[in-house]
Design a protein around this motif. Structure first.
Motif, mmCIF file in Angstrom:
data_model
loop_
_atom_site.group_PDB
_atom_site.id
_atom_site.type_symbol
_atom_site.label_atom_id
_atom_site.label_comp_id
_atom_site.label_asym_id
_atom_site.label_seq_id
_atom_site.Cartn_x
_atom_site.Cartn_y
_atom_site.Cartn_z
ATOM 1 N N THR A 132 0.856 -1.182 0.000
ATOM 2 C CA THR A 132 0.000 0.000 0.000
ATOM 3 C C THR A 132 0.893 1.232 0.000
ATOM 4 O O THR A 132 1.887 1.290 0.743
ATOM 5 C CB THR A 132 -0.905 0.010 1.245
ATOM 6 O OG1 THR A 132 -1.756 -1.141 1.209
ATOM 7 C CG2 THR A 132 -1.761 1.264 1.293
ATOM 8 N N TRP A 133 0.526 2.226 -0.835
ATOM 9 C CA TRP A 133 1.354 3.409 -1.010
ATOM 10 C C TRP A 133 0.648 4.651 -0.466
ATOM 11 O O TRP A 133 -0.578 4.735 -0.447
ATOM 12 C CB TRP A 133 1.660 3.635 -2.490
ATOM 13 C CG TRP A 133 2.572 2.606 -3.089
ATOM 14 C CD1 TRP A 133 2.230 1.369 -3.524
ATOM 15 C CD2 TRP A 133 3.980 2.739 -3.300
ATOM 16 N NE1 TRP A 133 3.334 0.709 -4.006
ATOM 17 C CE2 TRP A 133 4.431 1.523 -3.885
ATOM 18 C CE3 TRP A 133 4.912 3.749 -3.069
ATOM 19 C CZ2 TRP A 133 5.761 1.309 -4.237
ATOM 20 C CZ3 TRP A 133 6.238 3.532 -3.425
ATOM 21 C CH2 TRP A 133 6.655 2.325 -3.992
ATOM 22 N N CYS A 134 1.463 5.623 -0.085
ATOM 23 C CA CYS A 134 0.961 6.963 0.196
ATOM 24 C C CYS A 134 1.837 7.964 -0.554
ATOM 25 O O CYS A 134 2.900 7.608 -1.073
ATOM 26 C CB CYS A 134 0.952 7.268 1.697
ATOM 27 S SG CYS A 134 2.585 7.346 2.473
ATOM 28 N N GLN A 135 1.378 9.198 -0.607
ATOM 29 C CA GLN A 135 2.101 10.236 -1.351
ATOM 30 C C GLN A 135 2.577 11.320 -0.400
ATOM 31 O O GLN A 135 1.769 11.986 0.250
ATOM 32 C CB GLN A 135 1.199 10.837 -2.428
ATOM 33 C CG GLN A 135 1.874 11.950 -3.227
ATOM 34 C CD GLN A 135 0.973 12.494 -4.311
ATOM 35 O OE1 GLN A 135 0.959 12.021 -5.428
ATOM 36 N NE2 GLN A 135 0.191 13.514 -3.978
ATOM 37 N N LEU A 136 3.882 11.497 -0.330
ATOM 38 C CA LEU A 136 4.499 12.482 0.558
ATOM 39 C C LEU A 136 4.990 13.660 -0.282
ATOM 40 O O LEU A 136 6.191 13.865 -0.477
ATOM 41 C CB LEU A 136 5.657 11.836 1.330
ATOM 42 C CG LEU A 136 5.286 10.613 2.179
ATOM 43 C CD1 LEU A 136 6.535 9.869 2.644
ATOM 44 C CD2 LEU A 136 4.428 11.024 3.366
ATOM 45 N N PHE A 137 4.028 14.441 -0.787
ATOM 46 C CA PHE A 137 4.362 15.604 -1.607
ATOM 47 C C PHE A 137 4.050 16.902 -0.861
ATOM 48 O O PHE A 137 4.927 17.718 -0.618
ATOM 49 C CB PHE A 137 3.576 15.575 -2.924
ATOM 50 C CG PHE A 137 4.107 14.614 -3.962
ATOM 51 C CD1 PHE A 137 5.091 13.678 -3.668
ATOM 52 C CD2 PHE A 137 3.602 14.630 -5.248
ATOM 53 C CE1 PHE A 137 5.562 12.793 -4.622
ATOM 54 C CE2 PHE A 137 4.063 13.755 -6.225
ATOM 55 C CZ PHE A 137 5.045 12.833 -5.914
ATOM 56 N N SER A 138 2.790 17.094 -0.487
ATOM 57 C CA SER A 138 2.353 18.374 0.085
ATOM 58 C C SER A 138 3.001 18.632 1.440
ATOM 59 O O SER A 138 3.259 17.712 2.223
ATOM 60 C CB SER A 138 0.836 18.389 0.255
ATOM 61 O OG SER A 138 0.196 18.349 -0.999
ATOM 62 N N GLU A 139 3.237 19.920 1.701
ATOM 63 C CA GLU A 139 3.799 20.352 2.968
ATOM 64 C C GLU A 139 2.981 21.523 3.498
ATOM 65 O O GLU A 139 2.223 22.141 2.737
ATOM 66 C CB GLU A 139 5.266 20.765 2.784
ATOM 67 C CG GLU A 139 6.160 19.633 2.301
ATOM 68 C CD GLU A 139 7.626 20.043 2.204
ATOM 69 O OE1 GLU A 139 7.930 21.205 2.538
ATOM 70 O OE2 GLU A 139 8.446 19.195 1.801
ATOM 71 N N PRO A 140 3.122 21.848 4.784
ATOM 72 C CA PRO A 140 2.348 22.975 5.326
ATOM 73 C C PRO A 140 2.568 24.275 4.560
ATOM 74 O O PRO A 140 1.654 25.087 4.422
ATOM 75 C CB PRO A 140 2.855 23.082 6.769
ATOM 76 C CG PRO A 140 3.299 21.694 7.108
ATOM 77 C CD PRO A 140 3.870 21.139 5.836
ATOM 78 N N GLY A 141 3.767 24.467 4.036
ATOM 79 C CA GLY A 141 4.053 25.707 3.306
ATOM 80 C C GLY A 141 4.098 25.545 1.812
ATOM 81 O O GLY A 141 4.439 26.495 1.099
ATOM 82 N N SER A 142 3.781 24.361 1.300
ATOM 83 C CA SER A 142 3.832 24.139 -0.153
ATOM 84 C C SER A 142 2.738 23.148 -0.535
ATOM 85 O O SER A 142 2.964 21.946 -0.592
ATOM 86 C CB SER A 142 5.205 23.608 -0.582
ATOM 87 O OG SER A 142 5.507 22.401 0.091
#
Length: 676
Positions: free
Chosen positions: A415-425
Motif C-alpha cells: 500500500t502506497w501513500c504520497q508524501l508531496f504536500s507540505e504545510p508551506g507548499s
C-alpha cells in the motif's frame, strides 16, 4: 474544441468557417440594420449553392444525405462567423420535410416563427400570416404570426421542438466558441499597467471560466445531435433537454464575459461582440425558459431515464473481443479472492501499462477489456496511490525497482501513500522544504508532510525532497521511495471537518533512504512528479450520474419538492450528465488516435462544481432537519446524516490535487495560451 470529433467533422467545420468568413457576413449584417425584410440575398445564394442548410436532407431530394450531427457541425461553424439569412430555420425545415428550402419554423403554438421573416415557406403549428420584424438579433429576421387562416400538416410539435433545440444548441456552441477565442486573443495583447491583461489572475480566471462553460455547451450540443441520429426518442429527448438547460444560458454568459474582457471597446457598437451577444440572447428566447427544461429533466430522471452512450468501435473490436470475453469469463468464474491475481496475470488490471505488467493496449483494446469485464461482473480493485507511484517506477525506475515494487503493488501486497504536500507548499509544490542530505549509502530525509491519505497503514511512500538547496526551485528536487516502517517517521492523524481522520501529517526525522530507492537521478524529482506513462488509460465511456445527484433525484421522486426545487435538481442532473459527456468525448478522441482535447482539462473543474453543488443541494432540500441531524457519518443509518457527511467531505475536492484557483491558472496558461 468544436462539436465535431471525427477527422471528417473537424475538416467540415474548418472548411465551412473559412467559407463563411469569405462572405463578409458581419458586413452584410450591418448593412441590413433596421430593414425588417432584409433577405441577405448574396449570403443566402452562396449558402444555397454550398447546400449548408440541407446537409441532413436526403440526397434523393437534393440534399447532402448527412446526419443531424453533420448538420449541427455545419451550423456551429457558420454561427462562429455569424452567417445571417436564416440557416437555422432552413436546416430545421429541411430535416423535418425531407427537402431543401428556406423555411420559417414555428416551434411552439402561438410563438415566434424562427427565421420567418427571411423564409419562402413556413411550417406553422397554429397557422397564419407571418410578418417579419427586426429583433434583438441583427443577423436574423424572425417573424410574428398576424392571423390564423391556415394550419400546417407537417411534423408535429414534440419532434419539431427537439430538432429545433438540437440545432439551435449547435449555433449556441458556435457563438460561445467565437466569444471565448475573441476574449482570449484580446487578453494576450492588450496592455494595462505595463502588462498584458491576460497575465492578471482575475482576467485569467474569467477566461478559464469561459472555457469551462464553452466545453460544457459544446459537449451538450454534440450529444443532442448525436442522440438525434440514434433510434431512441426517449434518449434524444433527455439529451435535448440537457442541452436546453446548459447551452443557451451558457452562450449568453460567455458572450457577456467576452465583453467584460474586452472592456470599453467591447461596449462599442463598432465591435462585433454585441452582435454575438444578440444572437445568444435571441437563441435563448426562442428556446424558451431553461427552468422548464430543467423540470422536464427532473421528471425524466425520476422516471428512470439516464443518458446511455454507446461507443461505436466501427468493427475494430471484432478481432480482439472473443479472446477478451473468454479471459473475462474465466476470471469471473474464479473465487473472489483469486480474481485480482488473475487480472494481474492476464494484464487486465492495468492493460494500458507495458508488458509484462499490462498489455501496452491501444484505446480500442482497453475499451473492449472494460466492456467484457463489466459484462462478466468483474470489478477491478482501485490501485489508489499505487496508480500514481507505479507508473513513475515503470517509466523511470531501474529493473531492480520494477521487480521489487510493481507486481506486489498490483497484487495489493503493498500500500502506497504520497508524501508531496507540505504545510508551506500545497499547490506550490516546487517550494517544498523537506531536505535530503547525502550520507553513507544513501540519503537522510528531514521535514514535514501533510494531507497524506492512508499514511497510517501505508507500506511505502513516494516522497519529494530537496537535495540541492542552491539550485532553482524546480531543479533541486529528488524523487524517493520511502519505507514507511523506517526509523524516524511519525504519523499523526488529522481530524477533518467531517469529524473523521482520513488525512495525516507525517514527520521525517533523519529518515534513511538507500540509494537504490532513488528514482532516476538526483534533481529529477520535479520532472518525474509531472510524468505519466505515454500510453494513457482510456476509460470506458459512461454518462452515469454521481452519488449526490442520484440522491437528489430520489428526493424529487417523493413528490414533496416544489417547482423551484425540482428545477434545481434538473440543473444538477444536466451538469452531471455533461461532466460525464466530457469523458465520453475524450474517449472518442483517443479511439480516433488523437490526444485529449480541452474537455479533459476542464473535466475536473466542472466535476468538482457538480459534486459540491449537488451534495449541498441534497442537504438543502431536506430543510430544517439539518439543525437536529445528530451524529454524522458516511455509513450512518440516518440518510440526512450521510448526506451531510457527503456535503462536508466534498469541500476537499476544490483543494486536493491543486486548488480550483490554481487549476484555472493552469488552464488559462497551458490551454488558452495566456501569459504568465
Amino acid at each position: 474544441m468544436s462539436i465535431g470529433i471525427t477527422d471528417e467533422q473537424v475538416e467540415l467545420a474548418d472548411s465551412l468557417r473559412k467559407w463563411a468568413a469569405s462572405l463578409s457576413p458581419l458586413a452584410a449584417v450591418r448593412a441590413a440594420e433596421g430593414d425588417p425584410v432584409a433577405s441577405f440575398a448574396d449570403v443566402r445564394a452562396a449558402a444555397e449553392e454550398m447546400g449548408v442548410a440541407a446537409i441532413a436532407v436526403p440526397e434523393s431530394a437534393g440534399g447532402g444525405g448527412g446526419t443531424v450531427l453533420d448538420q449541427a457541425v455545419a451550423l456551429e461553424a457558420c454561427a462562429h462567423e455569424l452567417v445571417p439569412g436564416g440557416l437555422l430555420g432552413a436546416a430545421i425545415g429541411g430535416a423535418l420535410t425531407g427537402r431543401p428550402g428556406w423555411y420559417g419554423v414555428q416551434v411552439r403554438p402561438g410563438g415566434v416563427v424562427w427565421d420567418g421573416g427571411a423564409a419562402t415557406e413556413h411550417l406553422l403549428l397554429a397557422g397564419g400570416t407571418v410578418t417579419p420584424e427586426v429583433g434583438v438579433d441583427l443577423s436574423a429576421r424572425h417573424g410574428r404570426v398576424t392571423d390564423d387562416d391556415a394550419r400546417d400538416a407537417a411534423t408535429g410539435e414534440p419532434g419539431r421542438r427537439l430538432l429545433a433545440l438540437t440545432l439551435a444548441a449547435a449555433e449556441a456552441a458556435g457563438v460561445t466558441r467565437w466569444c471565448l477565442e475573441t476574449a482570449v486573443d484580446y487578453a494576450k495583447v492588450r496592455e494595462q499597467f505595463g502588462q498584458r491583461i491576460g497575465s492578471f489572475q482575475a482576467v485569467k480566471h474569467l477566461c478559464a471560466e469561459m472555457l469551462e462553460t464553452a466545453e460544457a455547451v459544446t459537449a451538450a450540443a454534440w450529444d443532442a445531435a448525436a442522440a438525434a441520429d440514434a433510434d431512441d426518442t426517449e434518449q434524444w429527448a433527455f439529451s435535448a433537454e440537457v442541452a436546453h438547460v446548459v447551452c443557451f444560458d451558457g452562450a449568453v454568459e460567455v458572450a457577456k464575459a467576452c465583453i467584460q474582457v474586452l472592456g470599453g471597446i467591447g461596449f462599442t457598437y463598432e465591435h462585433d461582440a454585441h452582435l454575438y451577444l444578440r444572437r445568444a440572447l435571441a437563441l435563448r428566447a426562442l428556446a424558451g425558459p431553461a427552468s422548464a427544461a430543467a423540470e422536464r429533466v427532473t421528471a425524466a430522471a425520476v422516471s428512470g431515464v439516464r443518458r446511455r452512450v454507446e461507443v461505436d468501435l466501427e468493427g475494430r473490436d471484432e478481432a480482439i473481443r472473443p479472446e477478451a470475453r473468454t479471459i473475462a469469463e474465466r476470471i469471473a468464474a474464479l473465487p473472489p479472492g483469486e480474481q485480482r491475481a488473475a487480472l494481474v496475470d492476464a494484464g487486465y488490471l492495468t492493460p494500458h501499462w507495458p508488458a509484462p505488467y499490462g498489455l501496452g493496449a491501444d484505446p480500442t483494446t482497453q475499451i473492449v477489456i472494460d466492456q467484457e469485464l463489466a459484462r462478466a461482473g468483474v470489478a477491478r480493485p482501485d490501485l489508489v496511490i499505487a496508480g500514481w507511484a507505479v507508473p513513475t517506477i515503470l517509466a523511470h525506475g531501474t529493473d531492480a525497482q520494477r521487480e521489487r515494487f510493481v507486481r506486489p503493488s498490483l497484487l495489493g501486497e503493498l500500500t502506497w501513500c504520497q508524501l508531496f504536500s507540505e504545510p508551506g507548499s500545497g499547490s506550490d509544490l516546487a517550494s517544498l522544504r523537506t531536505r535530503a542530505e547525502r550520507v553513507d549509502g544513501g540519503w537522510s530525509l528531514s521535514g514535514q508532510k501533510v494531507w497524506t491519505s492512508v499514511a497510517e497503514r501505508a507500506d511505502w511512500g513516494i516522497c519529494l525532497a530537496r537535495t540541492d538547496p542552491d539550485a532553482p526551485q524546480h531543479k533541486g528536487i529528488t524523487y524517493f521511495l520511502v519505507d514507511m516502517r523506517s526509523a524516524g517517521i511519525e504519523v499523526r492523524p488529522l481530524r477533518e471537518i467531517t469529524g473523521e481522520a482520513l488525512f495525516n501529517e507525517v514527520f521525517l526525522d533523519e529518515v534513511f533512504v538507500p540509494d537504490d530507492c532513488v528514482v532516476a537521478e538526483p534533481g529529477d524529482g520535479w520532472r518525474l512528479a509531472r510524468t505519466t506513462l505515454a500510453n494513457e488509460r482510456v476509460a470506458m465511456a459512461s454518462a452515469r450520474l454521481t452519488k449526490s445527484v442520484e440522491r437528489a433525484v430520489e428526493l424529487a421522486a417523493t413528490g414533496e419538492l416544489g417547482p423551484v426545487e425540482r428545477v434545481e435538481v434538473g440543473r444538477q442532473v444536466a451538469l452531471a450528465t455533461v461532466c460525464a459527456l466530457l469523458g465520453v468525448r475524450t474517449t472518442l478522441r483517443a479511439l480516433g488516435g488523437h490526444g485529449p482535447g480541452a474537455e479533459s482539462s476542464v473535466a475536473k473543474l466542472l466535476g468538482v462544481r457538480s459534486r459540491q453543488d449537488s451534495s449541498e443541494l441534497v442537504v438543502r432540500l431536506q430543510g430544517d432537519a439539518l439543525a437536529v441531524v445528530g451524529p454524522i457519518g458516511k455509513e450512518s443509518g440516518a440518510p440526512l446524516a450521510a448526506d451531510l457527511w457527503e456535503q462536508l467531505n466534498t469541500r476537499c475536492l476544490s483543494i486536493a490535487g491543486g486548488t480550483t484557483q490554481i487549476l484555472r491558472n493552469v488552464a488559462g496558461e497551458r490551454i488558452l495560451g495566456l501569459p504568465r
